[in-house]
Scaffold this active site. Structure first.
Site, PDB file in Angstrom:
ATOM      1  N   ARG A   1       1.671  -1.338   0.203  1.00 50.92           N
ATOM      2  CA  ARG A   1      -0.109  -0.347   0.045  1.00 50.92           C
ATOM      3  C   ARG A   1       0.683   1.062   0.066  1.00 50.92           C
ATOM      4  O   ARG A   1       0.479   1.797   0.025  1.00 50.92           O
ATOM      5  CB  ARG A   1      -0.927   0.078   0.985  1.00 50.92           C
ATOM      6  CG  ARG A   1      -1.522  -1.333   1.485  1.00 50.92           C
ATOM      7  CD  ARG A   1      -2.663  -0.912   0.401  1.00 50.92           C
ATOM      8  NE  ARG A   1      -3.633  -2.183   0.331  1.00 50.92           N
ATOM      9  CZ  ARG A   1      -4.946  -2.172  -1.062  1.00 50.92           C
ATOM     10  NH1 ARG A   1      -3.837  -2.347  -2.295  1.00 50.92           N
ATOM     11  NH2 ARG A   1      -5.513  -3.097  -0.200  1.00 50.92           N
TER      12      ARG A   1
ATOM     13  N   HIS B   1      -3.739 -10.588 -13.711  1.00 49.88           N
ATOM     14  CA  HIS B   1      -5.613 -11.289 -12.788  1.00 49.88           C
ATOM     15  C   HIS B   1      -6.674 -11.253 -14.241  1.00 49.88           C
ATOM     16  O   HIS B   1      -7.066 -10.835 -14.580  1.00 49.88           O
ATOM     17  CB  HIS B   1      -5.773  -9.315 -12.019  1.00 49.88           C
ATOM     18  CG  HIS B   1      -7.728  -9.425 -11.280  1.00 49.88           C
ATOM     19  ND1 HIS B   1      -6.899  -9.457 -10.236  1.00 49.88           N
ATOM     20  CD2 HIS B   1      -8.602  -9.253 -11.938  1.00 49.88           C
ATOM     21  CE1 HIS B   1      -8.818  -9.144  -9.361  1.00 49.88           C
ATOM     22  NE2 HIS B   1      -9.061  -9.622 -10.618  1.00 49.88           N
TER      23      HIS B   1
ATOM     24  N   GLU C   1       0.606  -7.607 -11.258  1.00 53.44           N
ATOM     25  CA  GLU C   1      -0.554  -8.316 -11.434  1.00 53.44           C
ATOM     26  C   GLU C   1      -1.216  -6.700 -12.599  1.00 53.44           C
ATOM     27  O   GLU C   1      -1.492  -5.687 -12.414  1.00 53.44           O
ATOM     28  CB  GLU C   1      -2.106  -8.457 -10.435  1.00 53.44           C
ATOM     29  CG  GLU C   1      -2.585  -7.498  -9.866  1.00 53.44           C
ATOM     30  CD  GLU C   1      -3.560  -7.675  -8.918  1.00 53.44           C
ATOM     31  OE1 GLU C   1      -2.921  -7.616  -7.232  1.00 53.44           O
ATOM     32  OE2 GLU C   1      -4.361  -8.359  -8.740  1.00 53.44           O
TER      33      GLU C   1
ATOM     34  N   ASP D   1      -1.763 -12.369  -1.665  1.00 47.92           N
ATOM     35  CA  ASP D   1      -2.598 -11.258  -2.110  1.00 47.92           C
ATOM     36  C   ASP D   1      -3.611 -10.084  -0.953  1.00 47.92           C
ATOM     37  O   ASP D   1      -4.368 -10.088  -0.657  1.00 47.92           O
ATOM     38  CB  ASP D   1      -4.220 -12.079  -2.983  1.00 47.92           C
ATOM     39  CG  ASP D   1      -4.818 -10.235  -4.018  1.00 47.92           C
ATOM     40  OD1 ASP D   1      -5.714 -10.857  -3.969  1.00 47.92           O
ATOM     41  OD2 ASP D   1      -4.086 -10.009  -3.997  1.00 47.92           O
TER      42      ASP D   1
ATOM     43  N   HIS E   1      -4.127 -15.096  -7.425  1.00 49.33           N
ATOM     44  CA  HIS E   1      -5.499 -15.542  -7.174  1.00 49.33           C
ATOM     45  C   HIS E   1      -6.575 -16.363  -8.094  1.00 49.33           C
ATOM     46  O   HIS E   1      -8.015 -16.418  -8.075  1.00 49.33           O
ATOM     47  CB  HIS E   1      -6.302 -15.027  -5.988  1.00 49.33           C
ATOM     48  CG  HIS E   1      -6.056 -13.493  -7.671  1.00 49.33           C
ATOM     49  ND1 HIS E   1      -6.528 -12.460  -8.572  1.00 49.33           N
ATOM     50  CD2 HIS E   1      -6.049 -12.011  -6.677  1.00 49.33           C
ATOM     51  CE1 HIS E   1      -6.567 -12.489  -9.127  1.00 49.33           C
ATOM     52  NE2 HIS E   1      -6.514 -11.235  -8.031  1.00 49.33           N
TER      53      HIS E   1
ATOM     54  N   ASN F   1      -0.528  -1.691  -7.788  1.00 45.70           N
ATOM     55  CA  ASN F   1      -1.281  -0.953  -7.978  1.00 45.70           C
ATOM     56  C   ASN F   1      -1.775  -0.202  -6.447  1.00 45.70           C
ATOM     57  O   ASN F   1      -2.111   0.521  -5.346  1.00 45.70           O
ATOM     58  CB  ASN F   1      -3.087  -1.906  -7.771  1.00 45.70           C
ATOM     59  CG  ASN F   1      -2.989  -2.254  -6.571  1.00 45.70           C
ATOM     60  OD1 ASN F   1      -2.034  -2.824  -5.807  1.00 45.70           O
ATOM     61  ND2 ASN F   1      -3.945  -2.643  -5.658  1.00 45.70           N
TER      62      ASN F   1
HETATM   63  N1  LIG Z   1      -8.016  -8.281  -4.662  1.00 43.74           N
HETATM   64  C1  LIG Z   1      -8.440  -7.647  -4.321  1.00 43.74           C
HETATM   65  O1  LIG Z   1      -9.805  -7.683  -3.556  1.00 43.74           O
HETATM   66  N2  LIG Z   1      -8.179  -6.899  -3.982  1.00 43.74           N
HETATM   67  C2  LIG Z   1      -6.751  -6.056  -3.937  1.00 43.74           C
HETATM   68  C3  LIG Z   1      -6.626  -6.041  -5.999  1.00 43.74           C
HETATM   69  C4  LIG Z   1      -6.224  -7.391  -6.252  1.00 43.74           C
HETATM   70  O2  LIG Z   1      -5.873  -8.311  -5.759  1.00 43.74           O
HETATM   71  O3  LIG Z   1      -7.169  -7.858  -7.338  1.00 43.74           O
HETATM   72  C5  LIG Z   1      -6.337  -4.368  -3.339  1.00 43.74           C
HETATM   73  O4  LIG Z   1      -4.891  -4.331  -3.889  1.00 43.74           O
HETATM   74  O5  LIG Z   1      -7.427  -4.440  -2.796  1.00 43.74           O
HETATM   75 ZN   LIG Z   2      -5.948  -8.871  -8.443  1.00 49.91          ZN
HETATM   76 ZN   LIG Z   3      -3.710  -8.227  -6.445  1.00 49.77          ZN
END
Ligand SMILES: NC(=O)N[C@@H](CC(=O)O)C(=O)O
Ligand SMILES: [Zn+2]
Ligand SMILES: [Zn+2]
Length: 441
Positions: free
Chosen positions: A59, A173, A139, A294, A226, A89
């Site tokens: 993050r 993804h 991803e 994840d 995932h 992200n």
């Molecule tokens: N997996 C999720 O639901 N969220 C992930 C993003 C992702 O892996 O798609 C995130 O960064 O919050």
């Molecule tokens: Zn993802």
């Molecule tokens: Zn992710």
């Protein structure tokens, strides 16, 4: 030098392991090592290669209120994860040189080793990105998730071709938003199961098939992130791609929404009990290459919203290995399988040739565990900034000691070793110094 005496390895061998703590390498593995320097008695303990978690969201930059490199990597260390791969992200997204450099500066606070992935959006700058030590691309989002980085197929194809020219894996993804169920969107905001009805299993399988088809045309190394359904795993495998499964898709299902509410909302979503069991079988039988968490923390306040408005994602970096070790304790998985899923295979897929096994000459990323010491998972005991876990109340076998390149980064109160000059005590153990390094140099 440090000798860990009479430890049991995942394959059952009882060995002494000698560690050159200054070089950060495993100097010897055997049953008749002469001791020199410090030694600890590991009789009855399991010694594993540290987990390599190929999929975390720490993050930073941009969302420090959810997690930081310090808190996320401490959570990793306390859960036996010695290498993480951070996803793009963030804010700014890791799609150009400046964004990569900014994240690399922040990662200097990491307690564990790390790789930083590059991301793809219409304004990505591959020349700048691949001028940096990018671990992999991805991803790469084929549907929007947290951060709305979904891209069109032609850009995906371009990115796959460029990553392949740069000898990088592409983590995908794979969900196809055209196959989401719009009917499900009519359901109430407290009808949490609607999230799984909306982001359908068919949307995952179709996107995986398309991604591996495009990957095959470019002779690329595609890794499916995932995978939440057996169909997704089978499509990845049939298409010559590798895939990962998360602990939440292995241990939770649509039947847990009553308990979890929006704390069970993530992308791809939780699936039926039948699919969860079929997924577990593919993890146990070796079809699935690896477990990756994840780790996607959000604050409790952010999750306190309708199923349509809450953010997607759950934390998992500290509880993954413990949950798998609990399955091994119950003999639902072999310790060798746990070792391959969490260390040997991720090291192989992502080219971390000096990591992933307890072998002479490899980097001394190690986890020491009492395999019978099962305890209750409680969010308040964990070290992620978000302070909650979707696995509340479940059982896990947590590490006594976690070592990164020969340095103790985590020691619980039973650990036979304490970190020299450790930073500070936490409720149930002690962290060493932040020693994490970029695995790509
Ligand atoms: N997996 C999720 O639901 N969220 C992930 C993003 C992702 O892996 O798609 C995130 O960064 O919050
Ligand atoms: Zn993802
Ligand atoms: Zn992710």
């Amino acid at each position: 030098m440090l000798t860990i005496r009479n430890a049991t390895l995942a394959d059952g061998r009882q060995v002494d392991v000698r560690i050159d703590t200054s070089a950060g390498r495993i100097a010897g593995v055997g049953s008749t090592l002469t001791e020199s320097g410090d030694s600890i008695d590991a009789t009855g303990k399991l010694l594993l290669p540290g987990m390599i978690d190929a999929h975390v969201h720490f993050r930073q930059p941009g969302f420090d209120h959810k997690e930081t490199w310090e808190t996320g990597s401490r959570s990793a260390a306390a859960g036996g994860v010695t290498t993480v791969v951070d996803q793009p992200n963030t804010d700014p997204p890791t799609v150009d040189g400046d964004a990569f450099d900014r994240k690399a500066d922040l990662a200097a606070d990491s307690y564990v080793d790390y790789g930083i992935n590059g991301g793809v959006t219409p304004d990505w700058d591959p020349d700048e990105l691949f001028d940096r030590p990018v671990l992999a691309l991805g991803e790469v989002f084929l549907a929007d998730s947290t951060g709305e980085m979904g891209i069109e197929e032609d850009l995906f194809r371009e990115a796959v071709e460029r990553a392949t020219d740069e000898y990088r894996v592409v983590t995908v993804h794979a969900e196809d938003a055209d196959l989401f169920s719009e009917a499900a969107r009519e359901r109430d905001g407290d009808d949490y199961d609607a999230w799984s009805a909306y982001r359908t299993a068919e949307a995952e399988a179709a996107a995986v098939e398309r991604a591996v088809e495009i990957g095959a045309e470019a002779d690329a190394s595609i890794h499916v992130a995932h995978t939440s359904t057996p169909e997704g795993v089978d499509a990845a495998t049939a298409g010559g791609a590798t895939c990962e499964v998360t602990p939440h898709h292995l241990f939770l299902s649509r039947e847990d929404y009553d308990e979890l509410g929006t704390f069970g909302r993530m992308n791809p979503p939780l699936r039926s009990e039948d699919r969860r069991e079929a997924l577990f079988e593919r993890v146990a039988d070796g079809t699935v290459d690896m477990v990756a968490t994840d780790h996607a923390p959000h604050t409790r306040e952010e999750k306190d919203a309708s199923v349509w408005d809450a953010p997607s994602g759950v934390p998992g970096v500290e509880t993954a290995l413990p949950l798998l070790l609990e399955e091994a304790r119950k003999e639902n998985l072999s310790y060798e399988r746990v070792r391959d899923l969490t260390a040997a295979n991720p090291a192989d897929v992502f080219g971390l040739t000096r990591k992933g096994a307890v072998e002479q000459g490899l980097i001394a990323d190690l986890v020491l565990v009492d395999p019978d010491d099962s305890s209750e998972i409680r969010g308040e005991d964990l070290h992620s900034k978000c302070g909650w876990t979707p696995f509340e109340g479940m059982a896990g076998v947590f590490p006594e000691l976690t070592m990164v390149r020969g340095s103790v980064v985590w020691a619980d109160e039973e650990s036979p070793l304490v970190p020299p000059g450790g930073t500070d005590e936490s409720a149930d153990g002690e962290f060493g110094d932040p020693v994490g390094r970029n695995v790509r140099g």
